[in-house]
Write an enzyme that holds these catalytic residues in place. Structure first.
Site, PDB file in Angstrom:
ATOM      1  N   ASP A 292       2.742 -10.712  11.150  1.00  0.00           N
ATOM      2  CA  ASP A 292       2.432  -9.993   9.915  1.00  0.00           C
ATOM      3  C   ASP A 292       1.966  -8.594  10.309  1.00  0.00           C
ATOM      4  O   ASP A 292       1.572  -8.340  11.451  1.00  0.00           O
ATOM      5  CB  ASP A 292       1.386 -10.741   9.074  1.00  0.00           C
ATOM      6  CG  ASP A 292       1.386 -10.258   7.615  1.00  0.00           C
ATOM      7  OD1 ASP A 292       2.043  -9.234   7.312  1.00  0.00           O
ATOM      8  OD2 ASP A 292       0.719 -10.892   6.776  1.00  0.00           O
TER       9      ASP A 292
HETATM   10  C1  NOJ Z   1       1.283  -7.895   4.750  1.00  0.00           C
HETATM   11  C2  NOJ Z   1       1.575  -9.116   3.967  1.00  0.00           C
HETATM   12  O1  NOJ Z   1       0.674 -10.132   4.316  1.00  0.00           O
HETATM   13  C3  NOJ Z   1       3.003  -9.601   4.127  1.00  0.00           C
HETATM   14  O2  NOJ Z   1       3.223 -10.669   3.243  1.00  0.00           O
HETATM   15  C4  NOJ Z   1       3.958  -8.477   3.875  1.00  0.00           C
HETATM   16  O3  NOJ Z   1       5.293  -8.942   3.950  1.00  0.00           O
HETATM   17  C5  NOJ Z   1       3.692  -7.381   4.882  1.00  0.00           C
HETATM   18  N1  NOJ Z   1       2.318  -6.907   4.733  1.00  0.00           N
HETATM   19  C6  NOJ Z   1       4.602  -6.191   4.728  1.00  0.00           C
HETATM   20  O4  NOJ Z   1       4.231  -5.466   3.629  1.00  0.00           O
END
Ligand code: NOJ
Length: 886
Positions: A292
């Protein structure tokens, strides 16, 4: 993760014969992680490619990766930096480097689970929680198809969805609405249908976040504090939280995103047991694993633990152009700390997923920029000096997807109460509408960045899980389109109103919002604040005031999750309550179709609504607050979340999981059960792993990884090249030099045969053998309205087995088409071997505790507390008219 004593000696003996089941070396808990929760080492990363269903893609990937240089391989495994985008090169929320020389492009990874984020001319679909509330597999699939087409149309290679973690363990959790409901089977089915729909359009889906991201607060590691540790025991992990991931992998998902937090003390982005062990060995995952955003906190360790892609490429302090991988990964391979073999596997997994979804054929390049809405913009927004150019082409990808979006929004609407059949409304009755939630945000539907405000009708939560509305069909406009007798009081404070007539109907709109903790809305830092699950903007007071004045009140609720309805639910004038969840752009007509009876409501709750938040155990009801060191979020309730807990404790919810009324009634009859595949105690031996690609093991010359002569570097852009004067590149440590990397305990480079529970996508192939089917007839027993019924099958395990099991657990469901009054349909539900198994922590396998003819009861009904038909697996008979077991 844990070795525990089994209660049943006989079972242990049988299982012992099946092979080694526990880790030989004792594993200690980390730091302040409570005793009993372990993150065991698991090495090496299983090579991808050993399954026939992916072998063709791997064969092609091997060819391509063999032709890549070292710097090309490390380039495709990491992002080029956050906000570095331009439309021609890096337009998306995540952008990998390319290996253009051999024909492998940069990949565009784009949010969100409900639509293409940060761009125009797309559909803002209903959120996951709304989709789950339809309980309609075909419709969920159709939404996936439409999503996939829109991502492809915008040139996004990777769809950053579906979300199945959080699973909704904590009703206050900020991102539950991105997923499909607080039950592993509902989540799993919806995720699998979404993945199929999306990937059939040639877009790689990403199931996220693995695992335990059940609250937003303290989720992230930063230089001062680690993210919280979700402490999950092995059985709970398998039977609840991992279940949707396993089904997503079974459906062929191409990528997995790890969670921000730790599990049992080890950060998910470098958790060798979760990634190497569970995901890539036990669940046979063949695609690639990404971190993530900004959760990547180590270079070598995360590579060895099985991570394949670093997103968005920066260290967890972003924007300085530093990375744990890219040039560092190049260096680590050159100096021998990361085996070249591991890098080859990372690159091959990424390229194989690209082939597996057919992206080598005519995949369009991105035609939008996440960084600006303007036609022209900076090509490298994060750079100090950036050239300008066209970055948006405004490609309209909506087609007629509003239809599927509206259908989902409509078929999710859940009727909780309808006293005196107040609904559907006649258009001749004067309507008094209350609440700002009835009308679109007066500043415009997209006025708040990342939807981080609760103003006007709530169509989605906030954070990264959003898309821009192309338009917003709001309830008040749709209601006015149906009838002229509408008075709208656009306020959340009850106004002075004329004395109601007997004909007047009041419709009160209230809502409750939540999101990602990168934003704070009205004091809520992502998770819903405090232990209250009350409507926002003093919605309860608004309902009570309306109920004191009018004798016919309808409450419409737009919400991210459950609310406590006790302040007003029993008031005699509150006759009808509709949960419209988060409808996305199609909030209006979807609602009026139900309000005025064009269709009967057919949604069912994807979670339970309790009478008090304290009806749930503390571990679930409360968020975990600040603690010195790592915050510990221990899943002490085990399997017992939502209805599983309430049933165990004998606590009656206000509205149970699965509840949803219709304007008509249904009768279930003619239930029958058939045995399909006879079951043994454990699945038959797994298939051995097939061959995987092999590559030259020679570490390439460092010169292969130097910046090409005259290369024009962009400031803060993350490259995989090294400068020719790099000391470690020229003379490495490890293999090539004198120093040895301090490998984690348990580290090994010898590939293994894999666990007995594995063998195919999602686990041992036999787990999907159908054990029993149940068939039943559903009649529309009413006389006036057509309607769609949802049949739900819950499993009760045999009495006397040596495992504690919840009273009932959802295992399958089916929704009928609209049935006219008197019309009947036949539906068939099925239970697989996995459905009737438990995860035995000692055996490390799925065990069928009812083997030998013990009686499982398959309960059929319309909600988790409305199960009046039972089918028995020992006698293969069914009975109706029984008392619901809960
Ligand atoms: C953080 C989020 O937790 C995730 O779900 C998302 O896809 C990414 N950022 C990219 O924005």
């Amino acid at each position: 993760m844990a070795c525990r004593a089994s209660a049943l000696l006989l079972l242990s003996l049988v299982l012992a014969a099946l092979g080694p089941v526990c880790h030989a070396t004792p594993v200690n808990s980390r730091d302040n992680v409570p005793a009993g929760y372990y993150a065991a080492p698991y090495y090496p990363t299983p090579h991808g490619g050993w399954l026939a269903s992916w072998s063709e893609s791997y064969a092609k990937a091997q060819q391509l990766v063999s032709r890549m240089t070292l710097a090309e391989k490390t380039n495709i495994t990491g992002g080029c930096g956050i906000y570095m985008g331009s439309a021609t090169e890096l337009p998306c929320v995540g952008n990998t480097g390319s290996a253009n020389r051999v024909g492998f492009p940069q990949l565009c990874l784009q949010d969100s689970a409900l639509g293409v984020a940060a761009t125009d001319n797309v559909t803002a679909f209903p959120a996951g929680i709304t989709t789950g509330a339809t309980w309609d597999k075909n419709l969920i699939y159709a939404r996936g198809v439409a999503l996939g087409r829109e991502f492809r149309g915008k040139g996004a290679n990777v769809y950053l969805g579906p979300t199945v973690g959080p699973l909704g363990r904590k009703p206050l959790g900020g991102r539950n609405w991105e997923g499909f409901g607080s039950d592993p089977v509902l989540q799993a089915v919806a995720a699998a249908m979404t993945i199929k729909g999306v990937q059939e359009q040639g877009v790689i889906a990403t199931i996220k976040h693995l695992v335990g991201n059940e609250q937003e607060m303290y989720r992230m590691y930063n230089p001062l504090k680690p993210g919280y540790s979700a402490n999950i025991d092995d059985r709970t992990l398998h039977e609840i939280y991992l279940w949707p991931f396993a089904e997503g992998i079974h459906a062929g998902v191409g990528s997995v995103m790890t969670a921000y937090n730790a599990v049992n003390g080890s950060a998910c982005s470098q958790h060798s047991y979760l990634i190497n062990g569970i995901l890539k060995d036990e669940l046979g995952f063949q695609g690639f694993v990404m971190s993530d955003w900004l959760s990547h906190i180590s270079g070598v360790d995360s590579a060895l633990a099985g991570l394949d892609m670093d997103m968005p490429g920066d260290t967890n302090v972003p924007l300085f152009g530093y990375s744990e991988w890219k040039y560092e990964l190049t260096r680590s391979v050159l100096n021998g700390s990361v085996p070249l073999d591991r890098l080859n596997d990372m690159a091959t997994r990424i390229v194989a997923a690209w082939y597996q979804t057919g992206q080598d054929k005519d995949f369009p390049p991105p035609n939008f920029s996440s960084n600006t809405k303007d036609r022209d913009g900076l090509l490298y927004p994060a750079a100090l000096f950036s050239p300008n150019g066209q970055v948006n082409w405004f490609v309209n990808v909506q087609a007629d997807h509003y239809k599927v979006a509206r259908q989902v929004a409509q078929d999710a609407i859940t009727l909780l109460k309808n006293n005196g059949s107040l609904l559907p409304l006649s258009t001749s009755r004067p309507l008094k509408i209350f609440g700002t939630d009835a009308q679109v945000n007066s500043d415009g539907p997209n006025a708040c960045l990342n939807r981080a405000c609760d103003k006007g009708t709530l169509g989605m939560g906030w954070g990264s899980g959003i898309a821009d509305y192309p338009y917003f069909d709001d309830p008040i406009t749709a209601i006015r389109g149906r009838t002229s007798g509408v008075t709208f009081y656009n306020s959340d404070v009850f106004p002075a109103v004329p004395t109601p007539t007997a004909d007047d109907v009041a419709i009160v709109f209230i809502n409750s919002d939540a999101g990602e903790n990168s934003f704070t809305v009205e004091g809520n830092h992502g998770d819903r604040d405090s232990a209250k699950l009350a409507a926002w903007h003093r919605g309860d007071a608004l309902v009570k005031s309306a109920a004191a004045k009018y004798s016919d009140v309808v409450v419409v609720v737009h919400t991210v999750g459950p609310l406590i309805l006790e302040p007003w639910i029993d008031l005699p004038s509150v006759k009808a309550v509709l949960f419209a969840h988060l409808p996305g752009q199609e909030a209006g007509e979807s609602l009026t179709n139900v309000l005025f009876g064009d269709v009967s409501p057919s949604g069912h709750l994807p979670y339970s609504i309790t009478k008090a938040s304290t009806d749930l155990p503390n571990s679930v009801a409360n968020l975990k607050g600040y603690a010195v060191g790592q915050v510990q979020d221990t899943y002490s309730e085990g399997l017992y979340i939502d209805y599983r807990y309430l049933n165990k404790m004998g606590i009656k919810p206000r509205f149970a999981f699965g509840h949803g009324l219709s304007y008509t009634t249904f009768s279930f009859s003619n239930a029958s059960i058939a045995s399909v595949t006879p079951l043994t105690l454990v699945p038959p031996p797994r298939s051995p792993k097939g061959p995987t690609p092999s590559f030259s093991s020679a570490i390439p010359p460092a010169a292969e990884a130097y910046y090409p002569a005259g290369f024009n570097r962009i400031w803060r852009y993350i490259y995989s090249y090294l400068p020719p004067d790099d000391a470690n590149a020229a003379s490495g440590v490890g293999a090539a030099g004198t120093k040895q990397y301090a490998y984690p305990s348990g580290y090994s480079t010898t590939q293994t045969a894999g666990p007995a529970a594995g063998g195919d996508l999602g686990g041992n192939a036999a787990l999907w053998d159908v054990a029993w089917t149940v068939t039943l007839t559903i009649d529309n027993a009413g006389t006036q309205f057509p309607g769609r019924a949802v049949a739900q099958a819950y499993l009760q395990y045999p009495a006397g087995i040596p495992y504690d099991t919840p009273v009932v657990q959802l295992r399958d469901f089916a929704k009928t088409d609209a049935l006219a009054p008197g019309e009947a349909a036949t539906v068939t539900l099925q239970l697989t071997r996995k459905d009737v198994s438990v995860w035995d922590v000692e055996a490390q396998n799925w065990v069928v505790p009812g083997v030998g003819g013990k009686r499982y009861t398959i309960w059929l009904g319309e909600a988790s507390d409305a199960l009046f038909t039972a089918c028995y697996t020992d006698t293969l008979t069914c009975e109706s008219g029984l008392k619901s077991p809960v």
